[in-house]
Write a protein that holds these residues in place. Structure first.
Motif, short mmCIF file in Angstrom:
data_model
loop_
_atom_site.label_atom_id
_atom_site.label_comp_id
_atom_site.label_asym_id
_atom_site.label_seq_id
_atom_site.Cartn_x
_atom_site.Cartn_y
_atom_site.Cartn_z
N GLU A 234 0.84 -1.20 0.00
CA GLU A 234 0.00 0.00 0.00
C GLU A 234 0.87 1.25 0.00
OE1 GLU A 234 -3.55 2.06 2.69
OE2 GLU A 234 -2.87 0.01 3.13
N GLY A 235 0.59 2.15 -0.94
CA GLY A 235 1.34 3.39 -1.05
C GLY A 235 2.54 3.34 -1.97
N GLU A 236 2.92 2.13 -2.42
CA GLU A 236 4.06 1.98 -3.34
C GLU A 236 3.59 2.05 -4.79
OE1 GLU A 236 7.21 -0.68 -0.71
OE2 GLU A 236 5.85 -1.72 -2.11
N THR A 237 4.41 2.65 -5.62
CA THR A 237 4.06 2.85 -7.02
C THR A 237 4.96 2.00 -7.91
OG1 THR A 237 3.42 5.14 -6.55
CG2 THR A 237 3.77 4.56 -8.86
N VAL A 238 4.35 1.30 -8.85
CA VAL A 238 5.10 0.52 -9.82
C VAL A 238 5.41 1.38 -11.03
CG1 VAL A 238 5.07 -1.49 -11.35
CG2 VAL A 238 4.07 -1.64 -9.06
N GLU A 239 6.68 1.43 -11.41
CA GLU A 239 7.10 2.21 -12.56
C GLU A 239 7.92 1.34 -13.51
OE1 GLU A 239 8.46 6.43 -11.57
OE2 GLU A 239 8.94 5.33 -9.73
N LYS A 240 7.99 1.78 -14.74
CA LYS A 240 8.87 1.12 -15.70
C LYS A 240 10.13 1.96 -15.82
CE LYS A 240 7.17 -2.17 -19.00
NZ LYS A 240 7.04 -2.52 -20.42
N LYS A 241 11.28 1.34 -15.54
CA LYS A 241 12.55 2.04 -15.62
C LYS A 241 13.57 1.17 -16.34
CE LYS A 241 12.23 4.72 -11.30
NZ LYS A 241 12.90 4.98 -9.99
N SER A 242 14.56 1.83 -16.90
CA SER A 242 15.69 1.10 -17.48
C SER A 242 16.66 0.81 -16.34
CB SER A 242 16.38 1.93 -18.57
OG SER A 242 17.48 1.23 -19.10
N ILE A 243 16.75 -0.46 -15.95
CA ILE A 243 17.57 -0.85 -14.80
C ILE A 243 18.40 -2.08 -15.15
CG2 ILE A 243 15.98 0.06 -13.06
CD1 ILE A 243 14.98 -2.85 -12.66
N ARG A 244 19.43 -2.30 -14.32
CA ARG A 244 20.20 -3.53 -14.39
C ARG A 244 20.69 -3.84 -12.97
NH1 ARG A 244 25.60 -3.96 -14.27
NH2 ARG A 244 26.83 -2.07 -13.98
N PHE A 245 21.27 -5.03 -12.79
CA PHE A 245 21.74 -5.46 -11.47
C PHE A 245 23.26 -5.58 -11.48
CE2 PHE A 245 17.40 -6.74 -11.90
CZ PHE A 245 16.84 -6.51 -10.65
N ARG A 246 23.89 -5.04 -10.44
CA ARG A 246 25.36 -5.14 -10.32
C ARG A 246 25.77 -6.40 -9.58
NH1 ARG A 246 27.53 0.32 -7.78
NH2 ARG A 246 29.55 -0.67 -8.20
N THR A 247 24.88 -6.92 -8.76
CA THR A 247 25.15 -8.14 -8.01
C THR A 247 23.89 -8.98 -8.03
OG1 THR A 247 25.83 -8.99 -5.84
CG2 THR A 247 24.44 -7.05 -5.84
N MET A 248 24.02 -10.27 -7.77
CA MET A 248 22.88 -11.17 -7.92
C MET A 248 22.63 -11.90 -6.60
SD MET A 248 20.96 -11.50 -10.50
CE MET A 248 22.10 -10.93 -11.76
N GLY A 249 21.36 -11.92 -6.21
CA GLY A 249 20.94 -12.64 -5.01
C GLY A 249 19.46 -12.91 -5.13
N ASP A 250 18.79 -13.07 -3.99
CA ASP A 250 17.35 -13.27 -4.02
C ASP A 250 16.65 -12.05 -4.61
OD1 ASP A 250 17.59 -15.73 -2.94
OD2 ASP A 250 16.56 -15.30 -1.06
N ALA A 251 15.53 -12.29 -5.28
CA ALA A 251 14.75 -11.20 -5.86
C ALA A 251 14.22 -10.26 -4.77
CB ALA A 251 13.59 -11.77 -6.67
N THR A 252 14.07 -10.79 -3.55
CA THR A 252 13.50 -9.99 -2.46
C THR A 252 14.49 -9.01 -1.84
OG1 THR A 252 14.07 -11.76 -0.91
CG2 THR A 252 11.85 -11.79 -1.84
#
Length: 301
Positions: A234-252
């Motif tokens: 609640e209160g969080e907004t979903v946006e589309k952004k150009s992103i990438r990951f520098r490190t890898m772990g759980d999605a959470t």
């Protein structure tokens, strides 16, 4: 008179290959911890070069939390098949189902700490006496305290004040019954070294490392990609952004960075300009100032 001089990447490669071969020589049943992230992929690539054309003398071991990115899991299976390695999977979900660990509850619950029990159980089940890890000293202050051959007691625990000296590239793998080692061939590498080596060797990586338009939200100052494990509150907004990951772990727990870098050259430029470490947007490292060291003392990667 001609001179023979190695580039710094070739020096790092030679050092890592030497340590990989020393591990195979000194230990009876080693394993390579493989997460599907860039460091473990580079380490597996180095191992392939170190022992080719023979098969890898140790399996790849993945501790599956059940909260991994789908892209990571798909790449893991593809890469293991590509290099002809053996894959051993330890399941955190199994540890939960067996009552060995209790899953966290609450808004910011994570399975990250639960990996320790699953890893130690996997090591004991298969009798591994050394586990190769992709940790680098530049990543985090606790990892800077590790030796190349890092001793663990018979409970799998690490004492940073009781490590062996490593002079003249001599590594002491002697141990008592039940004790094990973690071995870190990439200790002297930096994030920049990793990316320059990936480019030079043309190493394949999961698509998450490259910028793309993805649905995401910002939580506690961290950009998280929308997935089955991360949904807006609640209160969080979903946006589309150009992103990438520098490190890898759980999605959470793995935060992304805004980026337009879609190839190795652009990523290298981005890393050169970065003023935050690659683990700076990992929520698991923000629980306390010593969270990584505390987990490592208990047997974490």
């Amino acid at each position: 008179m001609s001179t023979y001089q190695l580039s710094h990447l070739k020096q790092l490669e030679a050092e890592a290959i030497y340590i990989l071969r020393e591990t195979a020589a000194q230990f009876g049943n080693p394993a390579l911890l493989f997460s599907g992230g860039k460091d473990s992929i580079v380490m597996a690539h180095l191992a392939y070069k170190a022992f080719h054309p023979a098969r890898l003398p140790f399996p790849l071991v993945h501790v599956d939390t059940g909260h991994n990115f789908n892209e990571t899991m798909e790449f893991r299976d593809y890469y293991v098949d590509k290099i002809g390695a053996r894959l051993v999977v330890g399941s955190v979900q199994e540890s939960i189902d067996n009552g060995d660990v209790q899953e966290e509850t609450g808004l910011d619950a994570s399975r990250n700490a639960l990996q320790t029990t699953t890893l130690l159980d996997t090591i004991e089940k298969h009798g591994y006496d050394a586990c190769l890890g992709g940790g680098r000293r530049d990543e985090e202050k606790a990892r800077a305290k590790e030796r190349f051959f890092s001793h663990r007691d018979d409970f799998g625990q690490w004492d940073p004040k009781n490590q062996r000296p490593e002079l003249w590239n001599l590594f002491n793998g002697r141990k008592q019954q039940g004790e094990t080692f973690r071995v870190f061939p990439l200790s002297n590498w930096t994030e920049m070294d990793i990316w320059q080596y990936i480019k030079e060797e043309k190493i394949e990586l999961p698509s998450l490392y490259f910028a793309a338009e993805r649905e995401c939200l910002e939580r506690n100052g961290v950009i998280l990609a929308i997935s089955e494990f991360v949904q807006p509150r609640e209160g969080e907004t979903v946006e589309k952004k150009s992103i990438r990951f520098r490190t890898m772990g759980d999605a959470t727990i793995t935060g992304a960075v805004e980026s337009v870098a879609v190839d190795y050259d652009a990523i290298i430029d981005e890393v050169a300009a970065a003023r935050q470490t690659e683990r700076g947007n990992r929520t698991d490292d923000k629980r306390s100032e010593t969270s990584m060291e505390d987990r490592k003392k208990e047997g974490y990667f």
